[in-house]
Design an enzyme around this catalytic site. Structure first.
Site, short mmCIF file in Angstrom:
data_model
loop_
_atom_site.label_atom_id
_atom_site.label_comp_id
_atom_site.label_asym_id
_atom_site.label_seq_id
_atom_site.Cartn_x
_atom_site.Cartn_y
_atom_site.Cartn_z
N GLY A 236 0.88 -1.17 0.00
CA GLY A 236 0.00 0.00 0.00
C GLY A 236 0.91 1.21 0.00
O GLY A 236 1.92 1.23 -0.68
N GLU A 237 0.59 2.18 0.81
CA GLU A 237 1.43 3.37 0.91
C GLU A 237 1.85 3.49 2.37
O GLU A 237 1.02 3.71 3.24
CB GLU A 237 0.63 4.59 0.44
CG GLU A 237 1.45 5.83 0.28
CD GLU A 237 2.68 5.62 -0.60
OE1 GLU A 237 2.55 5.09 -1.71
OE2 GLU A 237 3.79 5.98 -0.15
N SER A 238 3.14 3.33 2.61
CA SER A 238 3.60 3.24 4.00
C SER A 238 3.35 4.53 4.79
O SER A 238 3.13 4.47 6.00
CB SER A 238 5.06 2.83 4.06
OG SER A 238 5.85 3.67 3.25
N CYS B 270 6.03 -5.53 0.58
CA CYS B 270 6.22 -4.18 0.04
C CYS B 270 6.10 -3.10 1.11
O CYS B 270 6.99 -2.99 1.95
CB CYS B 270 5.28 -3.97 -1.14
SG CYS B 270 5.92 -2.72 -2.26
N ARG C 102 12.99 3.43 0.21
CA ARG C 102 11.63 3.40 -0.34
C ARG C 102 11.68 3.75 -1.84
O ARG C 102 12.41 4.62 -2.25
CB ARG C 102 10.74 4.43 0.35
CG ARG C 102 10.43 4.10 1.78
CD ARG C 102 9.61 5.21 2.38
NE ARG C 102 8.29 5.27 1.77
CZ ARG C 102 7.61 6.39 1.61
NH1 ARG C 102 8.12 7.54 1.99
NH2 ARG C 102 6.41 6.36 1.07
N ILE D 124 6.03 -3.16 -7.32
CA ILE D 124 5.35 -1.88 -7.56
C ILE D 124 5.95 -0.84 -6.63
O ILE D 124 5.75 -0.91 -5.41
CB ILE D 124 3.83 -1.99 -7.30
CG1 ILE D 124 3.21 -3.11 -8.15
CG2 ILE D 124 3.14 -0.65 -7.59
CD1 ILE D 124 1.76 -3.42 -7.81
N ARG D 125 6.68 0.08 -7.18
CA ARG D 125 7.39 1.09 -6.37
C ARG D 125 7.99 0.41 -5.13
O ARG D 125 7.78 0.82 -3.99
CB ARG D 125 6.46 2.24 -5.97
CG ARG D 125 6.07 3.11 -7.15
CD ARG D 125 5.17 4.27 -6.75
NE ARG D 125 3.97 3.79 -6.10
CZ ARG D 125 3.64 4.04 -4.84
NH1 ARG D 125 4.38 4.81 -4.09
NH2 ARG D 125 2.54 3.55 -4.35
N HIS E 143 4.94 -8.35 -4.51
CA HIS E 143 3.54 -8.61 -4.16
C HIS E 143 3.15 -10.03 -4.54
O HIS E 143 2.70 -10.26 -5.68
CB HIS E 143 2.62 -7.64 -4.92
CG HIS E 143 2.63 -6.25 -4.40
ND1 HIS E 143 1.67 -5.75 -3.56
CD2 HIS E 143 3.52 -5.25 -4.59
CE1 HIS E 143 1.94 -4.50 -3.27
NE2 HIS E 143 3.07 -4.17 -3.88
N GLU F 243 0.58 -11.60 -3.76
CA GLU F 243 -0.88 -11.74 -3.88
C GLU F 243 -1.39 -11.35 -5.25
O GLU F 243 -2.54 -11.59 -5.58
CB GLU F 243 -1.57 -10.91 -2.78
CG GLU F 243 -1.68 -9.40 -3.02
CD GLU F 243 -0.37 -8.63 -2.84
OE1 GLU F 243 0.69 -9.26 -2.67
OE2 GLU F 243 -0.43 -7.38 -2.93
#
Ligand code: GLN
Length: 190
Positions: free
Chosen positions: A49-51, A80, A107, A135-136, A171, A173
């Protein structure tokens, strides 16, 4: 034997797809939004997600301290952004992390030029490589002595373990392959 009860931190990020893989490999997934949701869980997934967002919501929900105490003892699969949250040192995150996993991460280091990519990486001793979606993704720039390398890509660690903590830069999943979840759930069965 009852299915292990696995929480998925559900404040933000890729929750539903983890739940599907967990069910496919014989675990019972439960969303975690509040401290009480940790009761009676055997293990937890920290999703991507976005940490920064997850860090903020961990504080407003009151989950930060109880979740940290839970993860000091129980199995954790962090992917991630989850890897970022577990790491002892992170560049450029305006919040304190849980700091339980003795690694340093940069990051978004993989994704400054390319937002996302996938690559085949080795998985355990399997003949078939694993398709890993980045992803990033965070880049592991230091691993402490107690940290074991589970898989690498281009000579860099992308899956690591330290005792009860497993952290992945990618990821697992986001593909149909449940091998990572299966391996992890096998390891947490009582
Ligand atoms: N780069 C994101 C962060 O800093 C993580 C991306 C992800 O989880 N896919 O939180």
């Amino acid at each position: 034997m009852t299915d292990p009860r696995v929480g998925i931190l559900a404040l933000q990020g890729a929750v539903e797809k983890h739940a599907r893989h967990l069910e496919a490999v014989g675990a019972s997934p439960h969303s975690v939004l509040l401290p009480g949701d940790l009761d009676r869980l055997d293990a937890i997934v920290l999703p991507g997600g976005e940490s920064t967002t997850i860090s903020r919501l961990l504080r407003t929900s009151g989950l930060f301290e109880p979740l940290k105490a839970f993860m000091e003892e129980r199995p954790v699969l962090a992917t991630c952004a989850g890897m970022i949250l577990l790491a002892k040192e992170v560049d450029n995150l305006p919040y304190e992390t849980f700091g339980l996993l003795d690694i340093s991460v940069d990051r978004n280091a993989w994704g400054r030029q390319i937002f996302s990519f996938h690559e085949n990486i080795p998985w355990m001793k399997d003949a078939d490589p694993l398709k890993a979606v980045f992803i990033r993704a965070p880049r592991v720039v230091r691993m402490g002595d107690g940290v074991e390398l589970l898989s690498s890509y281009k000579g860099e660690a992308v899956a690591v373990r330290q005792g009860n903590l497993v952290a992945l830069a990618f990821h697992p999943e986001l593909t149909e392959d449940s091998r990572v979840h299966r391996w992890w759930v096998e390891g947490i069965k009582p």
